[in-house]
Motif scaffolding. Structure first.
Motif, mmCIF file in Angstrom:
data_model
loop_
_atom_site.group_PDB
_atom_site.id
_atom_site.type_symbol
_atom_site.label_atom_id
_atom_site.label_comp_id
_atom_site.label_asym_id
_atom_site.label_seq_id
_atom_site.Cartn_x
_atom_site.Cartn_y
_atom_site.Cartn_z
ATOM 1 N N SER A 1 0.872 -1.267 0.047
ATOM 2 C CA SER A 1 -0.068 0.114 -0.048
ATOM 3 C C SER A 1 1.272 1.323 0.023
ATOM 4 N N PHE A 2 0.442 2.553 -0.321
ATOM 5 C CA PHE A 2 0.933 3.644 -0.442
ATOM 6 C C PHE A 2 0.870 4.063 0.946
ATOM 7 N N HIS A 3 2.199 4.891 1.222
ATOM 8 C CA HIS A 3 2.067 5.428 2.829
ATOM 9 C C HIS A 3 2.877 6.721 2.707
ATOM 10 N N ASN A 4 2.029 7.597 3.161
ATOM 11 C CA ASN A 4 2.476 9.134 3.290
ATOM 12 C C ASN A 4 2.790 9.493 1.876
ATOM 13 N N VAL A 5 1.984 9.349 1.069
ATOM 14 C CA VAL A 5 2.197 10.146 -0.170
ATOM 15 C C VAL A 5 1.286 11.281 -0.752
ATOM 16 N N ASP A 6 1.826 12.078 -1.519
ATOM 17 C CA ASP A 6 0.982 13.180 -2.085
ATOM 18 C C ASP A 6 -0.290 12.858 -2.827
ATOM 19 N N HIS A 7 -1.207 13.809 -2.769
ATOM 20 C CA HIS A 7 -2.650 13.317 -3.353
ATOM 21 C C HIS A 7 -2.289 13.349 -5.080
ATOM 22 N N SER A 8 -1.338 13.897 -5.590
ATOM 23 C CA SER A 8 -1.002 13.834 -7.065
ATOM 24 C C SER A 8 -0.411 12.438 -7.309
ATOM 25 N N VAL A 9 0.347 11.860 -6.400
ATOM 26 C CA VAL A 9 0.828 10.411 -6.454
ATOM 27 C C VAL A 9 -0.454 9.554 -6.867
ATOM 28 N N VAL A 10 -1.376 9.406 -5.668
ATOM 29 C CA VAL A 10 -2.365 8.858 -5.744
ATOM 30 C C VAL A 10 -3.443 8.765 -6.893
ATOM 31 N N ARG A 11 -3.368 10.162 -7.413
ATOM 32 C CA ARG A 11 -4.065 10.408 -8.729
ATOM 33 C C ARG A 11 -3.593 9.926 -9.959
ATOM 34 N N LYS A 12 -2.212 9.877 -9.964
ATOM 35 C CA LYS A 12 -1.496 9.470 -11.330
ATOM 36 C C LYS A 12 -1.181 8.071 -11.189
ATOM 37 N N PHE A 13 -0.904 7.329 -10.088
ATOM 38 C CA PHE A 13 -0.455 6.090 -10.046
ATOM 39 C C PHE A 13 -1.341 5.081 -9.126
ATOM 40 N N GLN A 14 -1.182 3.895 -9.797
ATOM 41 C CA GLN A 14 -1.837 2.648 -9.175
ATOM 42 C C GLN A 14 -0.956 1.583 -8.690
ATOM 43 N N LEU A 15 -1.225 0.958 -7.323
ATOM 44 C CA LEU A 15 -0.284 0.074 -6.756
ATOM 45 C C LEU A 15 -1.198 -1.232 -6.692
ATOM 46 N N ASP A 16 -0.707 -2.356 -7.239
ATOM 47 C CA ASP A 16 -1.487 -3.602 -7.003
ATOM 48 C C ASP A 16 -0.901 -4.102 -5.547
ATOM 49 N N SER A 17 -2.018 -4.088 -4.678
ATOM 50 C CA SER A 17 -1.725 -4.662 -3.184
ATOM 51 C C SER A 17 -1.210 -5.877 -3.140
ATOM 52 N N TYR A 18 -1.114 -6.796 -4.051
ATOM 53 C CA TYR A 18 -0.816 -8.297 -4.206
ATOM 54 C C TYR A 18 0.272 -8.580 -4.726
ATOM 55 N N THR A 19 0.778 -7.718 -5.826
ATOM 56 C CA THR A 19 1.827 -8.070 -6.771
ATOM 57 C C THR A 19 2.918 -7.092 -6.612
ATOM 58 N N GLY A 20 2.632 -5.725 -6.036
ATOM 59 C CA GLY A 20 3.595 -4.536 -5.934
ATOM 60 C C GLY A 20 3.887 -3.735 -7.162
ATOM 61 N N GLU B 1 4.496 19.599 -15.383
ATOM 62 C CA GLU B 1 3.908 19.644 -14.152
ATOM 63 C C GLU B 1 4.663 19.243 -12.930
ATOM 64 N N TYR B 2 5.133 17.627 -13.256
ATOM 65 C CA TYR B 2 6.144 17.345 -12.136
ATOM 66 C C TYR B 2 7.180 16.453 -12.850
ATOM 67 N N GLU B 3 8.440 16.707 -12.550
ATOM 68 C CA GLU B 3 9.398 16.132 -13.213
ATOM 69 C C GLU B 3 9.943 14.793 -12.390
ATOM 70 N N VAL B 4 9.534 14.868 -11.030
ATOM 71 C CA VAL B 4 10.038 13.659 -10.265
ATOM 72 C C VAL B 4 8.699 13.281 -9.223
ATOM 73 N N TYR B 5 8.344 11.986 -9.366
ATOM 74 C CA TYR B 5 7.251 11.682 -8.172
ATOM 75 C C TYR B 5 7.702 10.886 -7.048
ATOM 76 N N PRO B 6 8.103 11.307 -5.911
ATOM 77 C CA PRO B 6 8.372 10.413 -4.995
ATOM 78 C C PRO B 6 7.328 10.059 -4.155
ATOM 79 N N MET B 7 7.511 8.605 -3.845
ATOM 80 C CA MET B 7 6.392 8.123 -3.132
ATOM 81 C C MET B 7 7.103 6.851 -2.025
ATOM 82 N N GLU B 8 6.166 6.276 -0.999
ATOM 83 C CA GLU B 8 6.599 5.491 -0.179
ATOM 84 C C GLU B 8 5.675 4.323 -0.084
ATOM 85 N N ILE B 9 6.363 3.167 -0.367
ATOM 86 C CA ILE B 9 5.567 1.912 -0.346
ATOM 87 C C ILE B 9 5.694 1.222 0.930
ATOM 88 N N GLN B 10 4.510 0.552 1.467
ATOM 89 C CA GLN B 10 4.347 -0.145 2.747
ATOM 90 C C GLN B 10 3.985 -1.480 2.508
#
Length: 899
Positions: free
Chosen positions: A280-299, A311-320
């Protein structure tokens, strides 16, 4: 049944006697019988006719029968024999359960007199029931992290029998992880508990099978079992773990929707739900959730909206990653969006310098650089860079111009030249770049002193080394070039014990080889320290020093020195005493030796080199204790000569020997008589001292003997009073005498005390005192020498025996030794048996010249004369064994026959 009214005179008289007898018996109490349970129907219980004073035929005449209320008839009367018999099989457990005793009460009715006689029958239990558990199998689940010492209460076994036939003990089958403890309550039954004694490991043994057995005390023994199945439960002791701490991915901004950009992966070694990982996503910006999708079983991470570089050159995110039990791990993911780009930047270099000295200050300009990109927007924005490990930097000027300058002082020894790569990169996707190269030479100056290969040196040389031998070689390097790197060596002036260092060492100025000018003695010099200087040939000259620590290695050049026994100055051998009653293992004496060397060269071993009677004595290999190897016999000679060798473990080994005499006798007069020593001149003062000592020992012995007699009388009086109390107590008349303790066996035999010899009285009194005060606390064994307190390698080894100081026996032996020494001196003032005038060698052990201030601290070698215990041996005390020298009764008869 009614009794006829007409009776003869004889019948009336008989009836009168019967009535009187029955009346007396009724007043006397119940008639009591006993019968084992489970006996066959019709089994004999008791003779009713006999107990009522009637003939069997008269039971019917008087209408005698059994009456009871509210209970089925368990007994019946046999009219022919007049006996009380069982009416069927009697089950004590059904009748009385666990009540003890099990009593059945009913009445005998004399119908013609209408009188009742109470009958009491005790049902005796037999071992007809087997201990049983309510469950056939017990299943337990235990976590693999259960702490050792955890107790698991087990089901109680049940046995319907009572007394010794009931359940008496539990037993658990052998298992390395569990053992059984049975807790005994104050009044309740035994409670079995299974105790975990070592940690469980599910990966090694997932299931443990055990058997709990409950046994009764009958004959034969009956037992029941309970199968125990312990299942080790896995513990979530492993959190998920990502394969990478950070995940990086770069994608062009025109990537199609739903493209798999990245897949994160985390593993968990646990099993089942504990090893199942979800993402799952952890402590990510709303833009990350809007732009990307994470499969909870396959990663897998996919884009669900178009990416925009502007708009954005880099999208940082944290996966838990989280497992089924809640343990989690996190990883960082960086998604870089790349602009589309098709033109590389152009680089131009002007005003370049090709050579500079290494002492040029920072900020010196090397070159001027211009950068240009034909693309527009972000793809036309360029950056210029050089490798970060170079001592240069780029300073940006106006209009995409840069100048290359020195960032710090150059170091020719680090790099004599630099190939500078200038990279111009745009911000396109993918980025395009162009490189340009500049070659720069660095000129040398003398800015580095010589440097030794090590900060300090340690050298080990054997003692007695030859003169002029090379002992070590030092080496220093100078990072400069040519003359600036030419190194010479010298010794820094110093003194050793007031003598100049140059008297001991010299050094080759070109090679750095150090020579010794004289041999060294380990006992004089253990370690030496000198300093070596290295100087280059630059201008100005630079130098550095290094410490050279020399350690002298010990050689085996010192033989062992024997401290005890000390040989008399008149050339004779010392004498040690051993009683004829000594048992095998009796400590006769102890050889104490030291070695001035160290390490293995000072490890000492003791051997019996020569003995007049082979096999009679033995010497401890590491302790030097001389003990008897067998019991002394009458045929053994009084004078035994021994030669003990002490050898170190050096190469080659060095040794020393000591010779002494062991006098085998129980007292001084016997020694003097057998050796033919007669006193010619005796000092009156010595005779008086001997008399005083003998009188003192006699008085102490008499006082202690009187104390033992008084104690014996008190014990006998107490025992006699207890016996009187038992006979006067009605409640204790039926208790067997074996249930009361017999204290007579613990008293001291007066006859054994009277048979002891006078000279062995102190030792005998100590044995009697130990028996009389058997409840006294044992001596404190904490007074010992630790490993660090034992000087010398002889004490540091694992000796053959270890122990502590004895208590009363040491004082008794000292007193006895003083009496023997005084008697010997009084008997022969010029005896040459050893140890000085008239001391028979005893002064070497107890005299003032052999004190701790004359001998190094070798306390681990101290021994107790007359016993088999030393300072390092308390086994005899702990095992409760009497000292070998104290059992003097074994030779009593032999001594009397000899007299």
């Amino acid at each position: 049944m009614a009794i006829p009214e007409k009776r003869t005179g004889w019948s009336r008289l008989t009836l009168l006697c019967l009535s009187l007898e029955l009346l007396l018996e009724a007043d006397a109490g119940n008639i009591r019988y006993s019968v084992p349970e489970e006996t066959d129907k019709g089994s004999f219980v008791g003779s009713i006719a006999k107990d009522l004073g009637l003939e069997p035929s008269e039971l019917t005449q008087h209408g005698i029968r059994i009456v009871s209320r509210g209970r089925s008839q368990l007994f019946s009367l046999n009219p022919r024999s007049g006996s009380l018999v069982t009416a069927g099989r009697i089950d004590r457990e059904e009748l009385c359960t666990q009540n003890v005793p099990c009593l059945v009460n009913f009445n005998i009715l004399v119908e013609d007199e209408m009188r009742l006689f109470p009958i009491e029958v005790e049902i005796i239990d037999i071992n007809d029931n087997t201990p049983q558990f309510q469950l056939e199998e017990l299943e337990l689940k235990m976590s693999e992290i259960t702490t050792p010492g955890t107790r698991i209460p087990l089901p109680l076994g049940q046995d319907l029998d009572v007394g010794i036939n009931s359940l008496q003990s539990y037993q658990l089958s052998a298992n390395p992880h569990f053992f059984l403890e049975v807790q005994q309550g104050l009044e309740g039954p035994q409670q079995p508990e299974m105790v975990l004694q070592s940690p469980l490991d599910r990966e090694k043994d997932a299931i443990h099978f055990l058997v709990l057995t409950a046994s009764d005390g009958g004959n034969p023994v009956h037992s029941g079992t309970l199968q125990i199945r312990v299942q080790v439960v896995d513990v979530n002791d492993n959190p998920p773990s990502f394969t990478q701490a950070e995940y990086h991915v770069s994608v062009p901004e025109n990537v199609p929707l739903g493209t798999r950009l990245l897949k994160v992966n985390a593993s968990d070694p646990d099993e089942g739900a504990n090893g199942k990982v979800t993402y799952s996503f952890h402590n990510v910006d709303h833009s990350v959730v809007r732009k990307f999708q994470l499969d909870s079983y396959t990663g897998e991470i996919t884009n669900k909206e178009p990416l925009d570089f502007e708009e954005y050159e880099v999208y940082p995110m944290e996966i838990q990653a989280q497992d089924g039990a809640g343990l989690m791990a996190r990883a960082k993911v960086l998604v870089t969006v790349l602009d589309v780009n098709d033109n590389a930047p152009e680089v131009g270099i002007t005003s370049v310098t090709t050579q500079v000295p290494e002492n040029f200050p920072p900020g010196t300009i090397i070159a001027l650089i211009s950068v240009h990109d034909q693309d527009a927007g972000n793809n036309g924005h360029t950056t210029c860079s050089i490798p970060g490990n170079l001592p240069f930097k780029l300073e940006k000027l106006v209009d995409n111009y840069y100048r290359l300058v020195t960032e710090r002082t150059l170091d020719r020894e680090h790099s004599s030249g630099h190939n500078i790569t200038i990279t111009a990169t745009d911000q396109g996707s993918p980025p395009l770049s162009t490189q340009a190269h500049i070659s720069l030479l660095v000129a040398d100056i003398n800015d580095n002193p010589p440097v030794f290969e090590q900060d300090s040196y340690s050298v080990y040389i054997p003692e007695n080394n030859p003169r002029g031998a090379s002992i070590f070689s030092v080496k220093a390097h100078d990072a400069d070039h040519n003359e600036n790197a030419l190194v010479t060596y010298s010794l820094v002036e110093d003194t050793i014990q007031g003598v100049p260092l140059s008297s001991y060492f010299s050094i080759n100025s070109d090679t750095g080889v150090v020579y010794s000018l004289q041999p060294f003695d380990y006992e004089q010099f253990r370690d030496l320290q000198l300093k070596v200087m290295a100087r280059d040939s630059g201008n100005p000259q630079l130098s550095s020093n290094v410490s050279l620590n020399l350690f002298v290695i010990d050689q085996n050049d010192n033989a062992p020195e024997i401290l005890y026994p000390v040989l008399p100055k008149d050339g004779s051998t010392g004498v040690e005493l051993a009683p004829r009653s000594a048992e095998p293992g009796y400590l006769v004496t102890k050889v104490v030796a030291v070695d001035r060397d160290s390490g293995q060269n000072a490890w000492l071993s003791y051997r019996l080199l020569k003995a007049s009677e082979p096999g009679l004595f033995s010497v401890g290999l590491h302790t030097g204790e001389v003990r008897t190897a067998r019991a002394l016999l009458d045929r053994d000679a009084l004078k035994q000569s021994l030669v003990v060798s002490v050898q170190d473990h050096g190469q080659p080994p060095l040794s020393a020997t000591v010779a002494f005499t062991v006098a085998v006798a129980d007292n001084i007069p016997e020694v003097l008589a057998d050796l033919g020593i007669t006193g010619t001149t005796a000092d009156p003062q010595d005779s008086d001292l001997t008399l005083y000592l003998v009188v003192a020992v006699a008085v102490v012995s008499c006082i202690f003997l009187a104390f033992v007699i008084v104690l014996l009388m008190l014990k006998l009086r107490h025992w006699y009073s207890s016996r009187l109390l038992q006979t006067t107590t009605n409640g204790l008349t039926d208790i067997p005498a074996s249930n009361f303790p017999n204290y007579a066996d613990t008293l001291i035999s007066q006859e054994s005390c009277e048979k002891r010899e006078f000279l062995s009285a102190p030792e005998s009194l100590l044995e009697d005192k130990e028996e009389a005060f058997s409840q006294q606390a044992p001596p404190n064994t904490d007074w010992r020498f630790s490993q660090a307190q034992r000087p010398g390698t002889s004490g540091s080894q694992n000796g053959d025996e270890t122990g502590t100081w004895p208590n009363n026996q040491f004082d008794t032996e000292m007193l006895q030794a003083m009496i023997l020494a005084s008697a010997s001196e009084a008997a022969d003032g010029s005896s040459t048996l050893g140890g000085g005038a008239g001391t028979m060698g005893l002064s070497a052990r107890y005299g003032p010249q052999f004190t701790l201030q004359h001998v190094p601290d070798y306390r681990q070698n101290v021994y107790i004369p007359g016993s088999n215990a030393t300072l390092t041996n308390a086994a005899g005390k702990r095992d409760g064994k009497a000292p070998a020298g104290g059992n003097g009764n074994k030779k009593k008869s032999g001594k009397k026959e000899k007299k």
